[in-house]
Design a protein around this motif. Structure first.
Motif, PDB file in Angstrom:
ATOM      1  N   VAL A  92     -22.158 -35.376 -52.845  1.00 14.29           N
ATOM      2  CA  VAL A  92     -22.580 -34.384 -54.141  1.00 14.29           C
ATOM      3  C   VAL A  92     -22.014 -32.906 -53.565  1.00 14.29           C
ATOM      4  N   ASP A  93     -21.333 -32.369 -54.723  1.00  8.78           N
ATOM      5  CA  ASP A  93     -20.812 -31.295 -54.531  1.00  8.78           C
ATOM      6  C   ASP A  93     -21.618 -30.132 -54.709  1.00  8.78           C
ATOM      7  N   LEU A  94     -21.928 -29.181 -53.779  1.00 11.01           N
ATOM      8  CA  LEU A  94     -23.096 -28.417 -54.005  1.00 11.01           C
ATOM      9  C   LEU A  94     -22.268 -26.792 -53.948  1.00 11.01           C
ATOM     10  N   THR A  95     -21.089 -26.873 -54.356  1.00  9.93           N
ATOM     11  CA  THR A  95     -20.348 -25.443 -54.672  1.00  9.93           C
ATOM     12  C   THR A  95     -20.369 -25.349 -56.275  1.00  9.93           C
ATOM     13  N   GLY A  96     -20.539 -24.292 -56.600  1.00  7.21           N
ATOM     14  CA  GLY A  96     -20.693 -23.916 -58.281  1.00  7.21           C
ATOM     15  C   GLY A  96     -20.399 -22.631 -58.271  1.00  7.21           C
ATOM     16  N   ASP A  97     -20.375 -22.133 -59.774  1.00  8.44           N
ATOM     17  CA  ASP A  97     -20.057 -20.988 -60.333  1.00  8.44           C
ATOM     18  C   ASP A  97     -20.769 -19.893 -59.799  1.00  8.44           C
ATOM     19  N   ARG A  98     -22.234 -20.034 -59.212  1.00  9.55           N
ATOM     20  CA  ARG A  98     -23.041 -19.196 -58.750  1.00  9.55           C
ATOM     21  C   ARG A  98     -22.968 -19.007 -57.226  1.00  9.55           C
ATOM     22  N   THR A  99     -22.236 -19.796 -56.529  1.00  9.81           N
ATOM     23  CA  THR A  99     -22.217 -19.960 -55.196  1.00  9.81           C
ATOM     24  C   THR A  99     -21.583 -18.795 -54.646  1.00  9.81           C
ATOM     25  N   THR A 139      -3.376 -27.477 -56.729  1.00  9.84           N
ATOM     26  CA  THR A 139      -4.118 -26.894 -57.671  1.00  9.84           C
ATOM     27  C   THR A 139      -4.024 -25.592 -58.119  1.00  9.84           C
ATOM     28  N   GLY A 140      -3.164 -24.587 -57.197  1.00 11.20           N
ATOM     29  CA  GLY A 140      -3.087 -23.150 -57.522  1.00 11.20           C
ATOM     30  C   GLY A 140      -4.182 -22.455 -57.039  1.00 11.20           C
ATOM     31  N   LEU A 141      -5.166 -23.027 -56.576  1.00 10.68           N
ATOM     32  CA  LEU A 141      -6.604 -22.249 -56.190  1.00 10.68           C
ATOM     33  C   LEU A 141      -6.440 -21.587 -54.943  1.00 10.68           C
ATOM     34  N   VAL A 142      -5.864 -22.167 -54.243  1.00 16.75           N
ATOM     35  CA  VAL A 142      -5.350 -21.608 -52.606  1.00 16.75           C
ATOM     36  C   VAL A 142      -4.107 -21.561 -52.511  1.00 16.75           C
ATOM     37  N   GLY A 182     -15.982 -21.985 -49.631  1.00 19.48           N
ATOM     38  CA  GLY A 182     -16.121 -22.130 -50.935  1.00 19.48           C
ATOM     39  C   GLY A 182     -14.834 -22.501 -51.866  1.00 19.48           C
ATOM     40  N   ALA A 183     -13.985 -21.847 -51.861  1.00 18.16           N
ATOM     41  CA  ALA A 183     -12.657 -21.557 -52.353  1.00 18.16           C
ATOM     42  C   ALA A 183     -11.926 -22.827 -51.496  1.00 18.16           C
ATOM     43  N   ALA A 184     -11.973 -23.381 -50.617  1.00 21.70           N
ATOM     44  CA  ALA A 184     -11.196 -24.628 -49.958  1.00 21.70           C
ATOM     45  C   ALA A 184     -11.927 -25.736 -50.524  1.00 21.70           C
ATOM     46  N   MET A 185     -13.355 -25.859 -50.717  1.00 19.89           N
ATOM     47  CA  MET A 185     -13.955 -26.979 -51.164  1.00 19.89           C
ATOM     48  C   MET A 185     -13.621 -27.013 -52.667  1.00 19.89           C
ATOM     49  N   ARG A 186     -13.588 -26.168 -53.364  1.00 17.98           N
ATOM     50  CA  ARG A 186     -13.247 -26.461 -54.925  1.00 17.98           C
ATOM     51  C   ARG A 186     -11.504 -26.793 -54.977  1.00 17.98           C
ATOM     52  N   ALA A 187     -11.081 -26.401 -54.174  1.00 19.77           N
ATOM     53  CA  ALA A 187      -9.582 -26.828 -54.133  1.00 19.77           C
ATOM     54  C   ALA A 187      -9.217 -28.137 -53.831  1.00 19.77           C
ATOM     55  N   MET A 188     -10.124 -28.635 -52.716  1.00 20.18           N
ATOM     56  CA  MET A 188     -10.144 -29.913 -52.169  1.00 20.18           C
ATOM     57  C   MET A 188     -10.720 -30.865 -53.228  1.00 20.18           C
ATOM     58  N   TRP A 189     -11.843 -30.590 -53.945  1.00 20.91           N
ATOM     59  CA  TRP A 189     -12.189 -31.562 -54.948  1.00 20.91           C
ATOM     60  C   TRP A 189     -11.091 -31.850 -56.008  1.00 20.91           C
ATOM     61  N   ALA A 229     -22.556 -21.577 -45.217  1.00 19.00           N
ATOM     62  CA  ALA A 229     -22.411 -22.194 -46.521  1.00 19.00           C
ATOM     63  C   ALA A 229     -23.086 -23.617 -46.522  1.00 19.00           C
ATOM     64  N   LEU A 230     -22.914 -24.076 -47.683  1.00 16.31           N
ATOM     65  CA  LEU A 230     -23.586 -25.445 -47.467  1.00 16.31           C
ATOM     66  C   LEU A 230     -22.585 -26.524 -47.599  1.00 16.31           C
ATOM     67  N   SER A 231     -22.444 -27.605 -46.858  1.00 15.37           N
ATOM     68  CA  SER A 231     -21.564 -28.679 -46.745  1.00 15.37           C
ATOM     69  C   SER A 231     -21.988 -29.737 -47.984  1.00 15.37           C
ATOM     70  N   ALA A 232     -20.892 -30.399 -48.346  1.00 14.65           N
ATOM     71  CA  ALA A 232     -21.348 -31.416 -49.160  1.00 14.65           C
ATOM     72  C   ALA A 232     -22.352 -32.158 -48.885  1.00 14.65           C
ATOM     73  N   GLY A 233     -23.336 -32.546 -49.919  1.00 18.75           N
ATOM     74  CA  GLY A 233     -24.485 -33.450 -49.431  1.00 18.75           C
ATOM     75  C   GLY A 233     -24.048 -34.827 -49.629  1.00 18.75           C
ATOM     76  N   MET A 234     -24.891 -35.613 -49.008  1.00 19.95           N
ATOM     77  CA  MET A 234     -24.632 -37.048 -49.294  1.00 19.95           C
ATOM     78  C   MET A 234     -25.754 -37.753 -49.814  1.00 19.95           C
ATOM     79  N   LEU A 235     -25.617 -38.157 -51.187  1.00 24.14           N
ATOM     80  CA  LEU A 235     -26.702 -38.620 -51.989  1.00 24.14           C
ATOM     81  C   LEU A 235     -26.645 -40.280 -51.377  1.00 24.14           C
ATOM     82  N   THR A 236     -27.787 -40.812 -51.131  1.00 23.55           N
ATOM     83  CA  THR A 236     -28.067 -42.303 -50.805  1.00 23.55           C
ATOM     84  C   THR A 236     -29.259 -42.704 -51.680  1.00 23.55           C
ATOM     85  N   VAL A 237     -28.644 -44.019 -52.472  1.00 21.47           N
ATOM     86  CA  VAL A 237     -29.582 -44.504 -53.526  1.00 21.47           C
ATOM     87  C   VAL A 237     -29.687 -46.028 -52.975  1.00 21.47           C
TER      88      VAL A 237
END
Length: 277
Positions: A153-160, A235-238, A166-173, A257-265
């Protein structure tokens, strides 16, 4: 944490081919860094669900087989069928009770039989037919057994706060989505999807490993960025300088920073004569 099925993106790319090729030097080590970050949590959850002696288990997208081996060696399960499209890492480390199957989980009848535990971690996020595959995996659970799925689960967002990380994670996803179809936006819907697949007593939890200099999770993300750098740049983001700065930041004490979370269900297959609730 390896490919178990097709991941056809708009450009036709697949996990393990366009990026994260198993034959590329160091790919097994990258997967193992992720395992070091997540295995303790995964195996503790599986054991808390009762996984142990007598259980026959299916581990989908088993990667280097760390979870499969711990189920055998620590939980004492009866046997594990470890499935991956490329089984080289699994076959390189055989242990008693571990059966390796090279198969595409999205193919018809890729796996036959029923299992008391069906487990898949960081697999479905890379596949295009996610809801259908959840149904396939649920069908492989024997009555009274449990399906356990984990994805990012991606924990980066517009308010991060804006950081090199954060820039690298957004470009990676974004780059992975365009290249191999990776999509984590739907992962929070897992509980609903397991209920829709007929499972009961569904529950979920999230792990967010701390980003510390030299930690397994930080080294995993650093290796992942290096291996997906071309997709990130597209992507042109980085640019290269931004990725290099993110790598330096990730390995420094300044990283906050926050790593991406791992959701387990998980959800249980009703036993014979039970309804879906």
């Amino acid at each position: 944490m390896s490919g178990a099925g097709r991941g056809d993106a708009p450009g036709g790319g697949r996990y393990g081919e366009a990026v994260f090729r198993p034959e590329q030097a160091g790919e097994g080590e990258r997967i193992d860094f992720g395992a070091l970050a997540y295995d303790g949590f995964t195996v503790a959850r599986l054991r808390a669900l009762g996984v142990g002696p007598g259980w026959r288990c299916l581990d989908v997208g088993a990667g280097t087989g760390t979870v499969s081996r711990q189920l055998l060696e620590e939980a004492g399960v009866a046997g594990v069928l470890a499935v991956d499209r490329d089984g080289r890492f699994l076959s390189a480390r055989p242990v008693p009770g571990l059966e390796v199957l090279e198969a595409d989980i999205t193919a018809p009848d890729a796996v036959r039989g029923r299992f008391r535990l069906v487990h898949a971690r960081f697999v479905l996020m890379h596949l295009p037919e996610r809801e259908r595959v959840i149904g396939v995996l649920a069908d492989l659970v024997e009555p009274g057994g449990v399906l356990v799925l984990s994805d990012a689960v991606d924990l980066t967002g517009d308010r991060t706060p804006s950081t090199p990380y954060g820039a690298a994670m957004r470009a990676m996803w974004q780059g992975l989505r365009a290249t191999i179809g990776t999509d984590v936006s739907w992962v929070p819907s897992y509980p609903r999807l397991l209920r829709a697949a007929g499972l009961v007593s569904v529950a979920a939890e999230v792990l967010v490993p701390p980003l510390l200099p030299g930690s397994a999770i930080s080294r995993f993300w650093a290796d992942t960025w290096e291996r997906s750098r071309a997709a990130m740049l597209a992507t042109g983001l980085v640019d290269d300088a931004a990725v290099d700065e993110a790598l330096r930041y990730l390995g420094s004490v300044e990283c906050a920073a926050l790593s991406a979370g791992m959701l387990t269900v998980w959800g249980w297959k009703p036993g014979d004569g039970e309804g879906g609730g």
